[in-house]
Design a protein around this motif. Sequence first.
Motif, PDB file in Angstrom:
ATOM      1  N   LEU A   1      -7.347  -0.103  12.007  1.00 16.69           N
ATOM      2  CA  LEU A   1      -7.222  -1.336  12.269  1.00 16.69           C
ATOM      3  C   LEU A   1      -6.391  -1.097  13.683  1.00 16.69           C
ATOM      4  CD1 LEU A   1      -5.255  -4.534  10.669  1.00 16.69           C
ATOM      5  CD2 LEU A   1      -8.217  -4.493  11.359  1.00 16.69           C
ATOM      6  N   ALA A   2      -6.156   0.249  14.248  1.00 16.61           N
ATOM      7  CA  ALA A   2      -5.699   0.200  15.436  1.00 16.61           C
ATOM      8  C   ALA A   2      -6.609   1.406  16.497  1.00 16.61           C
ATOM      9  CB  ALA A   2      -3.971   1.463  15.240  1.00 16.61           C
ATOM     10  N   VAL A   3      -7.727   1.860  15.165  1.00 18.30           N
ATOM     11  CA  VAL A   3      -8.603   2.930  15.958  1.00 18.30           C
ATOM     12  C   VAL A   3      -9.836   1.862  16.210  1.00 18.30           C
ATOM     13  CG1 VAL A   3     -10.351   4.278  15.373  1.00 18.30           C
ATOM     14  CG2 VAL A   3      -7.969   4.645  14.349  1.00 18.30           C
ATOM     15  N   PHE A   4      -9.823   0.672  15.500  1.00 15.46           N
ATOM     16  CA  PHE A   4     -11.210  -0.459  16.004  1.00 15.46           C
ATOM     17  C   PHE A   4     -10.064  -1.194  17.273  1.00 15.46           C
ATOM     18  CE2 PHE A   4     -13.060  -4.121  15.042  1.00 15.46           C
ATOM     19  CZ  PHE A   4     -14.018  -3.426  15.820  1.00 15.46           C
ATOM     20  N   ALA A   5      -9.329  -1.062  17.514  1.00 18.90           N
ATOM     21  CA  ALA A   5      -8.993  -1.591  18.295  1.00 18.90           C
ATOM     22  C   ALA A   5      -9.106  -1.376  19.582  1.00 18.90           C
ATOM     23  CB  ALA A   5      -7.053  -2.049  18.247  1.00 18.90           C
ATOM     24  N   ALA A   6      -8.501   0.257  19.866  1.00 20.71           N
ATOM     25  CA  ALA A   6      -9.345   0.790  21.064  1.00 20.71           C
ATOM     26  C   ALA A   6     -10.394   0.925  20.773  1.00 20.71           C
ATOM     27  CB  ALA A   6      -8.958   2.573  20.070  1.00 20.71           C
TER      28      ALA A   6
ATOM     29  N   ALA B   1      -0.920   0.318  -9.012  1.00 17.39           N
ATOM     30  CA  ALA B   1      -0.755  -0.871  -8.190  1.00 17.39           C
ATOM     31  C   ALA B   1      -0.371  -0.787  -7.252  1.00 17.39           C
ATOM     32  CB  ALA B   1      -1.539  -2.594  -9.221  1.00 17.39           C
ATOM     33  N   ALA B   2       0.998  -1.301  -7.138  1.00 17.35           N
ATOM     34  CA  ALA B   2       2.041  -1.489  -5.560  1.00 17.35           C
ATOM     35  C   ALA B   2       1.842  -0.467  -5.120  1.00 17.35           C
ATOM     36  CB  ALA B   2       3.530  -1.726  -6.246  1.00 17.35           C
ATOM     37  N   ARG B   3       1.759   1.213  -5.875  1.00 20.17           N
ATOM     38  CA  ARG B   3       1.587   1.899  -4.576  1.00 20.17           C
ATOM     39  C   ARG B   3       0.477   2.267  -3.665  1.00 20.17           C
ATOM     40  NH1 ARG B   3       3.618   7.039  -8.696  1.00 20.17           N
ATOM     41  NH2 ARG B   3       5.011   4.925  -8.933  1.00 20.17           N
ATOM     42  N   ALA B   4      -0.487   2.127  -4.574  1.00 21.37           N
ATOM     43  CA  ALA B   4      -1.929   1.837  -4.412  1.00 21.37           C
ATOM     44  C   ALA B   4      -2.279   0.691  -3.075  1.00 21.37           C
ATOM     45  CB  ALA B   4      -2.878   2.176  -5.169  1.00 21.37           C
ATOM     46  N   VAL B   5      -1.987  -0.510  -3.323  1.00 20.03           N
ATOM     47  CA  VAL B   5      -1.356  -1.213  -1.651  1.00 20.03           C
ATOM     48  C   VAL B   5      -0.880  -0.995  -0.654  1.00 20.03           C
ATOM     49  CG1 VAL B   5      -0.547  -3.908  -1.187  1.00 20.03           C
ATOM     50  CG2 VAL B   5      -1.856  -3.848  -3.704  1.00 20.03           C
ATOM     51  N   ALA B   6       0.200  -0.286  -1.326  1.00 17.49           N
ATOM     52  CA  ALA B   6       0.461  -0.243  -0.575  1.00 17.49           C
ATOM     53  C   ALA B   6       0.804   0.922   0.189  1.00 17.49           C
ATOM     54  CB  ALA B   6       2.380   1.080  -0.351  1.00 17.49           C
ATOM     55  N   ARG B   7      -0.381   1.913   0.289  1.00 14.56           N
ATOM     56  CA  ARG B   7      -1.010   3.030   0.610  1.00 14.56           C
ATOM     57  C   ARG B   7      -1.847   2.733   1.262  1.00 14.56           C
ATOM     58  NH1 ARG B   7      -2.815   7.156  -4.073  1.00 14.56           N
ATOM     59  NH2 ARG B   7      -4.087   5.333  -4.040  1.00 14.56           N
ATOM     60  N   PHE B   8      -2.831   1.850   0.965  1.00 15.40           N
ATOM     61  CA  PHE B   8      -3.955   0.843   1.641  1.00 15.40           C
ATOM     62  C   PHE B   8      -3.011   0.211   3.118  1.00 15.40           C
ATOM     63  CE2 PHE B   8      -7.455  -1.004   2.400  1.00 15.40           C
ATOM     64  CZ  PHE B   8      -8.493  -0.081   2.254  1.00 15.40           C
ATOM     65  N   ALA B   9      -2.033  -0.331   2.611  1.00 13.42           N
ATOM     66  CA  ALA B   9      -1.880  -1.076   4.047  1.00 13.42           C
ATOM     67  C   ALA B   9      -1.447   0.320   4.810  1.00 13.42           C
ATOM     68  CB  ALA B   9      -1.036  -1.356   3.601  1.00 13.42           C
TER      69      ALA B   9
ATOM     70  N   ILE C   1      -3.535   2.770   5.492  1.00 15.82           N
ATOM     71  CA  ILE C   1      -4.371   2.667   6.468  1.00 15.82           C
ATOM     72  C   ILE C   1      -5.272   1.870   6.790  1.00 15.82           C
ATOM     73  CG2 ILE C   1      -7.080   3.393   4.881  1.00 15.82           C
ATOM     74  CD1 ILE C   1      -5.630   5.271   2.831  1.00 15.82           C
ATOM     75  N   SER C   2      -5.229   0.356   5.926  1.00 19.92           N
ATOM     76  CA  SER C   2      -5.639  -0.334   6.859  1.00 19.92           C
ATOM     77  C   SER C   2      -5.174  -0.882   8.676  1.00 19.92           C
ATOM     78  CB  SER C   2      -5.697  -1.388   6.538  1.00 19.92           C
ATOM     79  OG  SER C   2      -6.022  -1.482   4.873  1.00 19.92           O
ATOM     80  N   ALA C   3      -3.770  -0.386   8.288  1.00 18.69           N
ATOM     81  CA  ALA C   3      -3.324  -0.393   9.893  1.00 18.69           C
ATOM     82  C   ALA C   3      -3.772   1.059  10.994  1.00 18.69           C
ATOM     83  CB  ALA C   3      -1.535   0.141   9.458  1.00 18.69           C
ATOM     84  N   VAL C   4      -3.577   2.077  10.334  1.00 22.95           N
ATOM     85  CA  VAL C   4      -4.175   3.152  11.566  1.00 22.95           C
ATOM     86  C   VAL C   4      -5.980   2.579  11.461  1.00 22.95           C
ATOM     87  CG1 VAL C   4      -4.954   5.525  11.323  1.00 22.95           C
ATOM     88  CG2 VAL C   4      -3.244   4.996  10.279  1.00 22.95           C
TER      89      VAL C   4
ATOM     90  N   LEU D   1     -15.853  -1.197   9.090  1.00 17.84           N
ATOM     91  CA  LEU D   1     -16.330  -0.184   8.056  1.00 17.84           C
ATOM     92  C   LEU D   1     -15.828   1.518   7.879  1.00 17.84           C
ATOM     93  CD1 LEU D   1     -18.809  -2.808   6.614  1.00 17.84           C
ATOM     94  CD2 LEU D   1     -15.897  -3.273   6.212  1.00 17.84           C
ATOM     95  N   ALA D   2     -16.385   1.347   8.579  1.00 19.67           N
ATOM     96  CA  ALA D   2     -16.732   3.218   9.146  1.00 19.67           C
ATOM     97  C   ALA D   2     -15.080   3.740   9.310  1.00 19.67           C
ATOM     98  CB  ALA D   2     -17.932   3.619   9.640  1.00 19.67           C
ATOM     99  N   THR D   3     -14.420   3.116  10.092  1.00 20.02           N
ATOM    100  CA  THR D   3     -13.331   3.923  10.606  1.00 20.02           C
ATOM    101  C   THR D   3     -11.796   3.455   9.273  1.00 20.02           C
ATOM    102  OG1 THR D   3     -13.207   2.284  12.456  1.00 20.02           O
ATOM    103  CG2 THR D   3     -10.979   2.976  12.095  1.00 20.02           C
ATOM    104  N   ILE D   4     -12.296   2.521   8.519  1.00 23.04           N
ATOM    105  CA  ILE D   4     -11.473   2.537   7.058  1.00 23.04           C
ATOM    106  C   ILE D   4     -11.958   3.428   5.781  1.00 23.04           C
ATOM    107  CG2 ILE D   4     -11.203   1.310   4.227  1.00 23.04           C
ATOM    108  CD1 ILE D   4     -11.009  -1.187   6.876  1.00 23.04           C
TER     109      ILE D   4
END
Lengths: 349, 306
Positions: free
Chosen positions: A30-35, A15-23, A25-28, A331-334
């Motif tokens: 969010l960066a794309v959506f910011a662009a 679970a912890a690894r999945a959360v870290a991995r998803f964090a 992914i979310s960062a990427v 949503l699509a970017t994630i």
Amino acid sequence: VSDGAVIAVLRNSDAARAVARFAAISAVALAVFAAVLLAAGKDPLSAYADTFRHLFASAYGFSELLVRVTPLLLAAVAVALPARLGLINVGGEGQLYMGAFMASAGAFMFPGASAWILLPFVVFMGFLGGALWAAIPGFLRAGKLVNETVATLLLNYVSPLIVGYFIFGPWRATENSAYPQSPRYPDAALLPDFFGTRIHAGLLIALAALVAYWLIMEKTRWGLEMKAIGGNPEAALRLGIAVPVWIVAALAIGGGFAGLAGMGEAMGIAGRLRQSLSPGYGFTGFLIAWLAAGRPLGILFMAFLFAIITSAGDTLQISQGLPYAVVNILLATILFVVLGRGSGFGKAK
Amino acid sequence: MTTPLILGLLAGAILSGTSLLYATLGETLVERSGIVNLGLEGILLVGASVGFSVAAVSGNAWLGLAAAAAAGALVNLMFGWLVVSRKANQLASGLAMMFFGFGASALVGAPHVGAVIAGLPKWRPSWLADLSWVKATTLFDYDLLTWLAVPVALLVWWALFRTRWGLGVRAVGESPAAAYAAGRDPSVLQYQALLCGGLLAGLAGAHLSLSLTLTWAEFMTAGRGFIAIALVIFSKWNPLRAIAGALLFGGTEALELQLQARGSDISPFLLQMSPYLLTLIVLLAWGGSRRLAAPASLGRTFYGSS
């Protein structure tokens, strides 16, 4: 339990690894959506900051997050349960509207009944509405007539029209004719809310649904049979499992949960039947269930995450002057980043 | 029914069916190469929104049309990157594109809601307009996309069934491994099919906003993308049969409008349901028996090459 043990568990748990991995992914994402926002001439940092401030700076903001988690949890279970059989339910949105519609019918049927009778009846009707609506693609799939993906997608467009027919016609409120909606439900049909916020009993129903989903899948013979069908339908049939019955049942039960989400939005939030019940909770529920690979804890985590993301849609609308639908790009970017990584979540098939 | 009513229905069916036909042809091409694109609805929206916005800004509908086709192709190539290059799940990737289309079209179209555009010019040959039974109707008063719809269907059929390229695309859809063994690169052919399919889907969306409604509204495609996916099954993955399918659904929409215009007692909400219910009925009647006509490797991911 000592702190060291907790850390050790966290370090080693999937679970912890999945959360870290998803964090990551979310960062990427969010960066794309910011662009994207930047390209549209908006200020992404202030949009993110507004969203964050709105949700976490006050108790009320956080309560709104829980309000949003409620339909998302139910809509996700509606997808996750049939998915165990390999069935793709993309009709949560339509099932949600059908649940709200049937629950409304129940409330208007017995306006004088006491809450002890009316409330359970309304909840039951909400479940029934979603279940019947999802049973249609279930029968079509079980009879090998129509693929359930296409059927559930098409039915999404029909049930909001049924709601539209009733609130523009037989159920149209007389006191405010400018905005088409039904009259208020009798007080006995309204879900109780808590702490003076908009959090309503639907949240308890949603959490109960998630637990029920986990219990059915992990602790009962039914769950085992469903997983067997998902693994190899041919073998399951030869083992004597009633595959067609299960196809209808799984879709109907799933649809029932989506129907409860609609009932909650109508009886817990709006207090009336409206055509603008859901900003796409059914579709978001599909994303949640898919990204969580159907795991109950994953669904809970993702439901919170997507509640935050869809709240960003409100911020975009209010403070940045963008349509709410723009949040779909995030949503699509994630989803895009997860799929493009080519590993992990939902790699099956 | 009187003759003018029937002719009016036919005229409306052809006009409404145009965008469905382009969308169905695009999806047929893509599915023939073995890929299901559930994101078609989103691509139609992007086409409608980009086409309208460019037309509103530039004042030139043709520029809008070109931009819509390019945008459709671009979204399909993004989809291709997921399902061909990254070998991701096709259904989930299609839904990702659907969400992207929902959001991107709203973002692009937002500043142009309510804008007034000229739309694609309509043109009716004078020798047809002079016929007595045509005069009173809108029959044959069409824009270029509608005039070209059937020729494009023929072109897609010819490309798929009479060219070496089409043979390759169909081979990939049936068995990518066999196509690969025969020296064709499945990835390249799938990208090419996606590119052409995206162009057609972009045009389909643009026809809605640049010719049919002359407006942009969020979610204005109202499920036409999903109906087109069903039409591909109905037409047995054959571009020529798609013409009949598109006419049938265009006719439903035209009938709906005629009934509303004539002040029929039937609720508009019930009328609006008819295309979706008709789609289900059509799939129910013909879908099951047509499964054998589907490309054998439709929806499967090919891991063999690269």
